[in-house]
Design an enzyme around this catalytic site. Sequence first.
Site, PDB file in Angstrom:
ATOM      1  N   GLU A 170       0.832  -1.214   0.000  1.00  0.00           N
ATOM      2  CA  GLU A 170       0.000   0.000   0.000  1.00  0.00           C
ATOM      3  C   GLU A 170       0.865   1.262   0.000  1.00  0.00           C
ATOM      4  O   GLU A 170       0.356   2.353   0.256  1.00  0.00           O
ATOM      5  CB  GLU A 170      -0.939   0.024   1.219  1.00  0.00           C
ATOM      6  CG  GLU A 170      -1.860  -1.169   1.364  1.00  0.00           C
ATOM      7  CD  GLU A 170      -2.915  -1.300   0.271  1.00  0.00           C
ATOM      8  OE1 GLU A 170      -2.908  -0.488  -0.675  1.00  0.00           O
ATOM      9  OE2 GLU A 170      -3.721  -2.226   0.360  1.00  0.00           O
ATOM     10  N   HIS A 209      -2.650   2.246   8.399  1.00  0.00           N
ATOM     11  CA  HIS A 209      -3.726   1.448   7.812  1.00  0.00           C
ATOM     12  C   HIS A 209      -3.915   0.196   8.665  1.00  0.00           C
ATOM     13  O   HIS A 209      -2.940  -0.515   8.955  1.00  0.00           O
ATOM     14  CB  HIS A 209      -3.378   1.071   6.372  1.00  0.00           C
ATOM     15  CG  HIS A 209      -4.263   0.032   5.778  1.00  0.00           C
ATOM     16  ND1 HIS A 209      -5.636   0.165   5.693  1.00  0.00           N
ATOM     17  CD2 HIS A 209      -3.981  -1.174   5.236  1.00  0.00           C
ATOM     18  CE1 HIS A 209      -6.150  -0.905   5.122  1.00  0.00           C
ATOM     19  NE2 HIS A 209      -5.169  -1.746   4.842  1.00  0.00           N
ATOM     20  N   HIS A 257      -7.027  -3.075   9.931  1.00  0.00           N
ATOM     21  CA  HIS A 257      -8.224  -3.841   9.570  1.00  0.00           C
ATOM     22  C   HIS A 257      -9.110  -4.045  10.798  1.00  0.00           C
ATOM     23  O   HIS A 257      -9.292  -5.181  11.243  1.00  0.00           O
ATOM     24  CB  HIS A 257      -7.825  -5.216   9.013  1.00  0.00           C
ATOM     25  CG  HIS A 257      -7.044  -5.193   7.737  1.00  0.00           C
ATOM     26  ND1 HIS A 257      -6.492  -6.329   7.172  1.00  0.00           N
ATOM     27  CD2 HIS A 257      -6.742  -4.171   6.887  1.00  0.00           C
ATOM     28  CE1 HIS A 257      -5.875  -6.010   6.039  1.00  0.00           C
ATOM     29  NE2 HIS A 257      -5.998  -4.706   5.855  1.00  0.00           N
ATOM     30  N   GLU A 275     -17.475  12.363  22.083  1.00  0.00           N
ATOM     31  CA  GLU A 275     -16.278  13.124  21.736  1.00  0.00           C
ATOM     32  C   GLU A 275     -15.705  12.820  20.345  1.00  0.00           C
ATOM     33  O   GLU A 275     -14.675  13.379  19.968  1.00  0.00           O
ATOM     34  CB  GLU A 275     -15.238  12.980  22.844  1.00  0.00           C
ATOM     35  CG  GLU A 275     -15.713  13.801  24.040  1.00  0.00           C
ATOM     36  CD  GLU A 275     -14.828  13.755  25.264  1.00  0.00           C
ATOM     37  OE1 GLU A 275     -13.621  13.540  25.125  1.00  0.00           O
ATOM     38  OE2 GLU A 275     -15.376  13.944  26.359  1.00  0.00           O
ATOM     39  N   HIS A 305     -12.682  -3.599   3.916  1.00  0.00           N
ATOM     40  CA  HIS A 305     -11.224  -3.738   4.014  1.00  0.00           C
ATOM     41  C   HIS A 305     -10.666  -3.138   5.308  1.00  0.00           C
ATOM     42  O   HIS A 305     -10.026  -3.853   6.084  1.00  0.00           O
ATOM     43  CB  HIS A 305     -10.570  -3.077   2.789  1.00  0.00           C
ATOM     44  CG  HIS A 305      -9.099  -3.273   2.700  1.00  0.00           C
ATOM     45  ND1 HIS A 305      -8.417  -3.383   1.522  1.00  0.00           N
ATOM     46  CD2 HIS A 305      -8.155  -3.359   3.664  1.00  0.00           C
ATOM     47  CE1 HIS A 305      -7.130  -3.546   1.760  1.00  0.00           C
ATOM     48  NE2 HIS A 305      -6.946  -3.538   3.059  1.00  0.00           N
TER      49      HIS A 305
HETATM   50  P1  13P Z   1       1.168  -5.454   3.088  1.00  0.00           P
HETATM   51  O1  13P Z   1       1.594  -6.720   3.793  1.00  0.00           O
HETATM   52  O2  13P Z   1       1.728  -5.377   1.689  1.00  0.00           O
HETATM   53  O3  13P Z   1       1.441  -4.222   3.911  1.00  0.00           O
HETATM   54  O4  13P Z   1      -0.416  -5.543   2.870  1.00  0.00           O
HETATM   55  C1  13P Z   1      -1.278  -5.635   3.960  1.00  0.00           C
HETATM   56  C2  13P Z   1      -2.556  -4.933   3.724  1.00  0.00           C
HETATM   57  O5  13P Z   1      -3.263  -4.643   4.662  1.00  0.00           O
HETATM   58  C3  13P Z   1      -2.951  -4.584   2.339  1.00  0.00           C
HETATM   59  O6  13P Z   1      -4.037  -3.707   2.321  1.00  0.00           O
HETATM   60 ZN    ZN Z   2      -5.225  -3.741   4.193  1.00  0.00          ZN
END
Ligand code: 13P
Ligand code: ZN
Length: 309
Positions: free
Chosen positions: A141, A165, A167, A195, A236
Amino acid sequence: MAFLDQAQEILSQGFDTARGAVSGVAVEQLGFVRGFVRLCDDGWGQGWHERNGGNLTYRMRDEDVAAARPFFNPEPGPWAPMGVQAADLGRAFFLTTGSGRYMRNVAGDPAHNIGIVEINPEGDAWRIVWGLTDGGKPTSEFPSHFMCHAVRMRATDGASRVLYHAHPNNVIAMTFVLPLESRTFTRALWKAMTECVVVFPAGVGVVPWMVPGGADIARETAAMMETFDAVIWAQHGLFAAGPDFDTTFGLMHTVEKAADIYVRARAINGGSDEFLNTITDEGLRAIGREFGIKVNEAMLGFPVALEND
Ligand code: 13P
Ligand code: ZN
């Protein structure tokens, strides 16, 4: 060999040995690296990083680069084109997690799981200068991180440095049942916990489902980051931006906690989002006044022009 040449060789061997003895340790001791590693560990602890899920990048300050430079590889890796470009990030340095590497393993072996990349003068390619050992590469990413860094750097007068980023379960769950619009998600999250409007007064952006890891999702996400410092990727996860590790982790944490409350409230409400008690739009405006923050009006009232929707 002449005496001077010999002396020079012994000296440089000495430097290399000294450098080798401390490399793989010293970079890990630097403050920005410790903050980075701690965030990875904290995110793992929250359950947001199954397998290699999620990634983190930090745009280094000049003093970070100066402190790390003595430990850079004698030969940098080859330039790798990114498929995106941001001229104002030419020659920048980023600390990044590795593609396919696990957040869970970062603290135990930073040099294997994270690395420093240098951006070329044109701002469209990276090369590895430290870490990501054993053939590692920056996160898949990286194009999204890079383009979001460029946008947030401009939007914040250079203050924004961290892109994260993850999940997180509840944010992802919400993308199954709500229309994929920034306004709908923002209102649901703001009203889930008092808040939230203080923590993300611009709201959250939403990108519909897309193939991860490429230039297309990078451009969509970066466009949203013109307005928002948190952007949800349907089915995602979430991207969060901030000036430092605490603020950025705190943003991720707050959005996910609000999503958790929203999901629970819907579940105990028979699946409906018609709640008996909610925070009113006027209530949200009043919080903004009390805390001296500018709440994104486009998310309140009705009807209003939408930003980036
Ligand atoms: P990477 O292992 O390449 O960082 O990918 C993980 C991920 O969350 C892709 O969206
Ligand atoms: Zn991801």
